[in-house]
Design a protein around this motif. Sequence first.
Motif, PDB file in Angstrom:
ATOM      1  N   ASN A  44      74.456 126.433  55.977  1.00  0.00           N
ATOM      2  CA  ASN A  44      75.798 126.871  56.309  1.00  0.00           C
ATOM      3  C   ASN A  44      76.304 127.062  57.518  1.00  0.00           C
ATOM      4  O   ASN A  44      76.361 128.103  57.843  1.00  0.00           O
ATOM      5  CB  ASN A  44      76.221 128.013  55.443  1.00  0.00           C
ATOM      6  CG  ASN A  44      77.656 128.471  55.060  1.00  0.00           C
ATOM      7  OD1 ASN A  44      78.454 127.492  55.287  1.00  0.00           O
ATOM      8  ND2 ASN A  44      78.035 129.357  54.515  1.00  0.00           N
TER       9      ASN A  44
ATOM     10  N   ASN B  92      89.475 123.952  44.646  1.00  0.00           N
ATOM     11  CA  ASN B  92      88.308 123.376  44.520  1.00  0.00           C
ATOM     12  C   ASN B  92      88.114 121.807  44.816  1.00  0.00           C
ATOM     13  O   ASN B  92      87.035 121.358  44.613  1.00  0.00           O
ATOM     14  CB  ASN B  92      87.645 123.526  43.134  1.00  0.00           C
ATOM     15  CG  ASN B  92      87.155 124.925  42.761  1.00  0.00           C
ATOM     16  OD1 ASN B  92      87.883 125.529  41.938  1.00  0.00           O
ATOM     17  ND2 ASN B  92      86.177 125.443  43.268  1.00  0.00           N
TER      18      ASN B  92
ATOM     19  N   GLU C 262      82.490 125.645  45.978  1.00  0.00           N
ATOM     20  CA  GLU C 262      83.063 127.275  46.472  1.00  0.00           C
ATOM     21  C   GLU C 262      84.595 127.130  46.572  1.00  0.00           C
ATOM     22  O   GLU C 262      85.053 126.005  46.576  1.00  0.00           O
ATOM     23  CB  GLU C 262      82.685 127.313  47.826  1.00  0.00           C
ATOM     24  CG  GLU C 262      81.064 127.795  48.353  1.00  0.00           C
ATOM     25  CD  GLU C 262      80.689 127.784  49.709  1.00  0.00           C
ATOM     26  OE1 GLU C 262      81.711 129.045  50.061  1.00  0.00           O
ATOM     27  OE2 GLU C 262      80.073 127.418  50.084  1.00  0.00           O
ATOM     28  N   LYS C 263      85.338 128.150  46.317  1.00  0.00           N
ATOM     29  CA  LYS C 263      86.608 128.339  46.443  1.00  0.00           C
ATOM     30  C   LYS C 263      87.078 128.122  47.953  1.00  0.00           C
ATOM     31  O   LYS C 263      86.479 128.679  48.837  1.00  0.00           O
ATOM     32  CB  LYS C 263      87.105 129.851  45.841  1.00  0.00           C
ATOM     33  CG  LYS C 263      88.630 129.858  45.816  1.00  0.00           C
ATOM     34  CD  LYS C 263      88.846 131.258  45.341  1.00  0.00           C
ATOM     35  CE  LYS C 263      90.452 131.757  45.139  1.00  0.00           C
ATOM     36  NZ  LYS C 263      90.758 132.774  44.653  1.00  0.00           N
TER      37      LYS C 263
ATOM     38  N   LYS D 203      77.965 121.169  45.282  1.00  0.00           N
ATOM     39  CA  LYS D 203      77.293 122.092  46.128  1.00  0.00           C
ATOM     40  C   LYS D 203      77.034 121.704  47.702  1.00  0.00           C
ATOM     41  O   LYS D 203      76.599 122.469  48.340  1.00  0.00           O
ATOM     42  CB  LYS D 203      76.287 122.914  45.248  1.00  0.00           C
ATOM     43  CG  LYS D 203      74.873 121.992  45.109  1.00  0.00           C
ATOM     44  CD  LYS D 203      73.749 122.734  44.458  1.00  0.00           C
ATOM     45  CE  LYS D 203      72.720 121.573  44.010  1.00  0.00           C
ATOM     46  NZ  LYS D 203      72.218 120.779  45.204  1.00  0.00           N
TER      47      LYS D 203
END
Length: 344
Positions: free
Chosen positions: A225, A249, A264-265, A337
């Motif tokens: 990340n 989203n 993820e938001k 993801k």
Amino acid sequence: MEKMLEVNIQKKLKEFDLNVDFELKKGCLGILGPSGCGKSMTLKSIAGIENPDNGVVNLITDKENIYFDSDKKINLKPQKRNVGYLFQNYALFPNMTVEENVASGLSKNYDEKIVSEMIKRFRLEGLEKRYPRQLSGGQQQRVALARILAYGPDVLLLDEPFSAMDTFLKEQLRLELVNLLKDFDGFSILVTHDRDEVFQFCDELLILDKGKIIAKGNTHEIFENPKKVQVARLTGCKNISKIEIIDENHVKSLDWGITLKVSEKISQNITHIGIRAHNFSPAKKEEINVIDTENSTKFEKPFEWEVTLTNGLWWKCDKQIHEHEFVIPKYLKIDPKDIILLEE
């Protein structure tokens, strides 16, 4: 008292100001960044080869060892700091033999057992009387490491240690160095612009850009990340696009012309997305995040196919060395993801 290497230094350079602040408590720290970003200057400041303008370099073991403190006017000479520095060119003494080089950092009345143990440990038996010019690049590196570790440094600094080596030798020495660092009881810092090296060696990672830390933390977590566009690029993400946020989203890629769902938001400070080139997989038309591959081009490499889609996305697909036929699937997909959300 907890063992720790504390570095907090500032130095005005021609192109930018170096401003580095970190604490190393165990293992190997990697400093990753493009050429000229301040990586080597950081190492030289720790070793005492260069002087920062301000700050502190402090080694805490069973006691405090202040190498540099601008406020207290402390600045130990390099030979007074128990730091081993492996230079890119190894800096061996050309007129000394292997065993003389290994002994060169020891006191005059040194124990000869130390040198013989290092010769054995680094597989230099039979080369004791040779001079650096008579050694291969790999042998020279082993002599340089033996010389450094002979005097038992508290801190080991590795400055682009594989930059001048061919691929085969590099792989051999990487493995040797991984094992060496596992057994090393002090602190080690590896400076490199090679993301594979930093991923292989380093528990913790700093990423430098123009003298400033743009990422700091666990190596695997930063790769997984990266959070920022420049960090994603430096950790090898090839597919990066500006985006328009559709809802919390979904995003529209402005560079690839496609709409994608993410897991993820999405917050409003997200400006880009990234996709690692290995993360695509074949798909059916009705699946989520499907991309048409019509008119894509492919390029064969020994162990992978590189596919460039017409919208500019890049896919790497693993292959066996004997497989020379490859049909690009009609559709590819990317798991939500696996889409990395990035800030500018």
